[in-house]
Design an enzyme around this catalytic site. Structure first.
Site, PDB file in Angstrom:
ATOM      1  N   LEU A  23       0.666  -1.301  -0.107  1.00 51.68           N
ATOM      2  CA  LEU A  23       0.213  -0.016  -0.044  1.00 51.68           C
ATOM      3  C   LEU A  23       0.851   1.261   0.123  1.00 51.68           C
ATOM      4  CD1 LEU A  23      -3.602  -0.763   2.164  1.00 51.68           C
ATOM      5  CD2 LEU A  23      -3.039   0.233  -0.257  1.00 51.68           C
ATOM      6  N   HIS A 136       4.547   5.440   1.749  1.00 51.41           N
ATOM      7  CA  HIS A 136       3.521   4.559   2.145  1.00 51.41           C
ATOM      8  C   HIS A 136       2.090   5.491   2.387  1.00 51.41           C
ATOM      9  CE1 HIS A 136       1.033   1.536   4.283  1.00 51.41           C
ATOM     10  NE2 HIS A 136       1.997   0.614   3.985  1.00 51.41           N
ATOM     11  N   HIS A 137       1.079   4.836   2.109  1.00 53.09           N
ATOM     12  CA  HIS A 137      -0.217   5.557   2.222  1.00 53.09           C
ATOM     13  C   HIS A 137      -0.513   5.963   3.532  1.00 53.09           C
ATOM     14  CE1 HIS A 137      -3.896   7.132   0.570  1.00 53.09           C
ATOM     15  NE2 HIS A 137      -3.988   6.049  -0.233  1.00 53.09           N
ATOM     16  N   CYS A 138       0.002   5.245   4.558  1.00 50.88           N
ATOM     17  CA  CYS A 138      -0.263   5.601   5.876  1.00 50.88           C
ATOM     18  C   CYS A 138       0.301   7.055   6.132  1.00 50.88           C
ATOM     19  CB  CYS A 138       0.320   4.783   6.813  1.00 50.88           C
ATOM     20  SG  CYS A 138       1.976   4.719   7.130  1.00 50.88           S
ATOM     21  N   ASN A 304      -3.899  11.913   5.986  1.00 46.71           N
ATOM     22  CA  ASN A 304      -4.877  11.484   5.069  1.00 46.71           C
ATOM     23  C   ASN A 304      -6.355  12.186   5.486  1.00 46.71           C
ATOM     24  OD1 ASN A 304      -3.989   8.769   3.401  1.00 46.71           O
ATOM     25  ND2 ASN A 304      -3.134   8.612   5.424  1.00 46.71           N
TER      26      ASN A 304
END
Length: 456
Positions: A23, A136-138, A304
């Site tokens: 991800l 990373h999407h985090c 996010n």
């Protein structure tokens, strides 16, 4: 130490749910030549990247998830683990670049180190070179990621299309409804009434949105090759269309850029289903469409901030103009049904729960095979003007989304200067026709453009 939000941590849990999933999100900047000296280029990139604290931090987790993960400084930070050099094989064409990007993106980032990589790529045709950033999407959503990537350019982020999205234009102070309250007691009654009505309407809209989203997730899509278990290997391709051409289509048909982009995706997926010998049905392409809830005052926050919509894209229709009208109608309906508000409210509510409860719930849910959503299409606004890196012009920017949770393809749509670029990543074995998907998008926009000119 700064804690990860529930949504940020959820991307780690989703990655852990499937050993074939990475991800990370990425972006490729293709730059005019000649390429600068690698050492000086690496030093310049490092200086710009490391100005963001997140790129020097690692994720620290707690036993049994009793507390949320935290961002902590990496005591053993080593830049050589993050900035790499690569060269494409001759002739250095787009296909070579796409294959290299897919290879990089399919590998997981090392959680023992800060969650990013930068690849400086030489050997592109016509004397060009490229920079591939992977994070990373985090760490960040699409808009925040683009802000980070833009920080690599000589002039920083500059003007972007992000100011045109709905959330950016929303001047509401979501941090507190009582800022600037009137001191006149005569205003209090009307103010309380307006607040009560606003809360009631918002709650009603959110409930309707929850019903829509829940129904979309629970109702299985029509069986097709578009969804199913993922393998590790990825394929990547990209489509480019003129933003001026798209804008002309918008003006002629009274739709948005996002409507045109999703219609092009619809028509290409329809062609893919037909090409694979499958019947496009009304419920064949329910699509996860992330929606930014990031206001302009939070543009530089690295995190996010997204909600979701789950429209069904009309692959059952064979005429691209009919598809456009239907996409516009369905997106308008989805926006009016409160899906955006519901997703945002759900994330806010979950964030109030004890982290062990949410972590265990997310872990359990992401391990269940979902059958309602088939693909993801995310629209990321990029720079309005062409950027430069060390004095060299960035010719194009190619976005790379991740895929997970049974979604075998993902498409990121990026506006950059005078172009709209579609970056398509797919499971290599399940979607070997990723290049045809890209060409189908370009052909659909060309057909819409011809129809718009015929009407005009």
């Amino acid at each position: 130490m700064e804690q990860l939000t529930t949504l940020d941590a959820g991307f780690l849990e989703a990655e852990d749910s499937d050993r074939h999933v990475s991800l990370a999100v990425g972006g490729i900047s293709v730059i005019e030549g000649p390429m600068p000296d690698f050492a000086s280029l690496a030093d310049s990139v490092a200086e710009r990247i490391l100005s963001v604290p997140r790129f020097r931090q690692v994720v620290h987790t707690h036993l049994l998830d009793l507390e949320p993960p935290e961002w902590v400084e990496d005591p053993n930070f080593d830049l050589s683990h993050h900035i790499h050099r690569a060269a494409l094989p001759h002739p250095g064409d787009d296909q070579s670049l796409y294959r290299f990007a897919a290879d990089v993106m399919e590998r997981r980032l090392d959680r023992d180190r800060p969650l990013w990589e930068c690849w400086i790529i030489e050997g592109l045709a016509d004397g060009r070179w490229a920079v591939l950033m992977k994070i990373h999407h985090c760490i960040a959503d699409g808009i925040a990621t683009m802000h980070l990537f833009a920080g690599l350019s000589d002039d920083g982020e500059g003007e972007t299309f992000a100011t045109e999205i709905r959330a950016a234009k929303d001047s509401t102070d979501h941090r507190g409804r009582f800022a600037g309250v009137s001191l006149n007691p005569l205003d209090w009654a009307s103010g309380l009434w307006q607040t009560a009505v606003g809360v009631t309407n918002a709650a009603s809209l959110a409930v309707e949105g929850v019903i829509e989203i829940t129904g979309g997730l629970l109702r299985p899509a029509s069986p097709s090759s578009l969804a199913g278990p993922l393998r590790k290997m990825r394929g990547y391709s990209a489509a480019r269309v003129s933003l001026d051409e798209v804008t002309a289509i918008c003006h002629e048909f009274g739709v948005t850029v996002n409507d045109v982009a999703l219609t092009a995706i619809t028509d290409s997926f329809r062609a893919a289903l037909v090409r694979r010998g499958e019947q496009p049905r009304q419920n064949s392409l329910r699509t996860l469409v992330p929606v930014s809830i990031r206001s302009n005052d939070a543009r530089e926050m690295i995190d996010n901030r997204v909600s979701i919509m789950l429209p069904r894209l009309p692959v059952e229709k064979d005429d691209v103009v009919e598809q456009l009208r239907e996409v516009h109608a369905r997106l308008t309906c989805a926006k009016g049904s409160g899906q955006r508000q519901a997703g945002s409210a759900l994330i806010s509510t979950i964030s109030l729960l004890p982290f062990p409860v949410t972590a265990w719930a997310v872990r359990a849910l992401t391990r269940l095979p979902q059958r309602g959503v088939v693909t993801v299409a995310t629209n990321v606004p990029g720079p309005r003007e062409r950027s430069k890196i060390l004095g060299r012009e960035v010719l194009s920017v190619l976005p790379i989304p991740p895929i997970a949770l049974q979604l075998r393809t993902g498409i990121a749509i990026l506006s950059y200067a005078d172009s709209l670029v579609f970056g398509i990543i797919a499971d290599y074995d399940a979607a070997p026709d990723v290049d045809e998907l890209a060409r189908g998008i370009e052909q659909a926009v060309a057909q819409l453009s011809a129809a718009a000119k015929a009407l005009g």
